[in-house]
Motif scaffolding. Structure first.
Motif, short mmCIF file in Angstrom:
data_model
loop_
_atom_site.label_atom_id
_atom_site.label_comp_id
_atom_site.label_asym_id
_atom_site.label_seq_id
_atom_site.Cartn_x
_atom_site.Cartn_y
_atom_site.Cartn_z
N GLN A 123 44.54 3.70 32.28
CA GLN A 123 45.54 4.01 31.48
C GLN A 123 45.27 4.21 29.90
N GLN A 124 44.76 2.99 29.45
CA GLN A 124 44.22 2.90 27.87
C GLN A 124 43.29 4.05 27.61
N VAL A 125 42.34 4.23 28.29
CA VAL A 125 41.40 5.42 28.19
C VAL A 125 42.51 6.74 27.92
N PHE A 126 43.06 6.94 29.11
CA PHE A 126 43.70 8.16 29.11
C PHE A 126 44.89 8.31 27.73
N SER A 127 45.38 7.10 27.31
CA SER A 127 46.32 7.21 26.07
C SER A 127 45.44 7.72 24.80
N TRP A 128 44.05 7.69 24.71
CA TRP A 128 43.36 8.11 23.72
C TRP A 128 43.09 9.66 23.88
N MET A 129 43.32 10.08 25.02
CA MET A 129 42.83 11.56 25.03
C MET A 129 43.95 12.52 25.11
N LYS A 130 43.50 13.84 24.75
CA LYS A 130 44.49 14.92 24.67
C LYS A 130 44.15 16.06 25.25
N GLY A 131 44.89 17.02 25.66
CA GLY A 131 44.50 18.50 26.24
C GLY A 131 43.75 18.58 27.13
N ASP A 132 42.68 19.42 26.99
CA ASP A 132 41.75 19.51 28.46
C ASP A 132 41.06 18.47 28.86
N HIS A 133 40.50 17.81 27.67
CA HIS A 133 39.91 16.31 28.30
C HIS A 133 40.67 15.38 29.07
N LEU A 134 41.95 15.24 28.51
CA LEU A 134 42.74 14.55 29.53
C LEU A 134 42.97 14.93 30.59
N LEU A 135 43.22 16.44 30.78
CA LEU A 135 43.34 16.84 32.19
C LEU A 135 42.19 16.92 33.09
N MET A 136 40.83 16.89 32.56
CA MET A 136 39.76 17.02 33.28
C MET A 136 39.40 15.61 33.67
N ALA A 137 39.70 14.42 32.72
CA ALA A 137 39.46 12.98 33.18
C ALA A 137 40.54 12.74 34.47
N LYS A 138 41.75 13.33 34.43
CA LYS A 138 42.76 12.94 35.45
C LYS A 138 42.16 13.65 36.77
N ILE A 139 42.01 14.81 36.80
CA ILE A 139 41.48 15.60 37.75
C ILE A 139 40.06 14.62 38.39
N PHE A 140 39.14 14.37 37.81
CA PHE A 140 37.94 13.76 37.91
C PHE A 140 38.22 12.28 38.55
N THR A 141 39.11 11.68 38.07
CA THR A 141 39.53 10.35 38.78
C THR A 141 40.39 10.30 39.87
#
Length: 146
Positions: A123-141
């Protein structure tokens, strides 16, 4: 292999040039050639350059390989690469047998446990991310994927 069909390097060349000639004849990769020549040079320098490799054998090979593990702290694969280069030198260049029972201090393979983040850390890592990168990270994990 029949000794009459074995490729023999030019006897007028220096030792490392013979190594290069044989490796090129057998179509080794250029990077492998560089690496083997480097290990062979280190092996010769380790023994003080007073003797030709033809005059040194099993004990010297063992001492060189044993030196790599505890003192130089090389990995097991690096130590194996050095061993293969020395065996290549003795068999393909010097046409001498290499003792099969070479006993040396072997580098230990390190176990590397996987790095796993806690839910809070993710959750901490996701809080630093935005936009497409956040979406890709959430899909990947697999977070928020339903």
């Amino acid at each position: 292999m029949d000794m009459h069909n074995k490729f023999r390097p030019n006897p007028d060349l220096k030792l490392i040039e013979k190594v290069r000639e044989v490796m090129r004849y057998h179509h080794y990769q250029y990077r492998t050639e560089q690496t083997y020549c480097d290990w062979i040079t280190r092996y010769i320098k380790f023994h003080g350059c007073q003797k030709h490799p033809r005059e040194i054998g099993k004990l010297e090979i063992e001492s060189f390989l044993s030196h790599l593990a505890p003192e130089r702290k090389v990995s097991a694969s690096t130590q194996r690469q050095a061993f293969n280069a020395i065996v290549f030198l003795y068999i393909k260049i010097l046409d001498l047998p290499v003792a099969e029972d070479i006993g040396h201090v072997r580098a230990k393979r390190q176990s590397r446990p996987p790095v796993v983040l806690t839910k809070y850390e993710v959750q901490q890592v996701f809080s630093w991310m935005k936009g497409d990168h956040l979406l890709m990270a959430k899909i990947f994990t697999g977070v928020d994927s339903g």
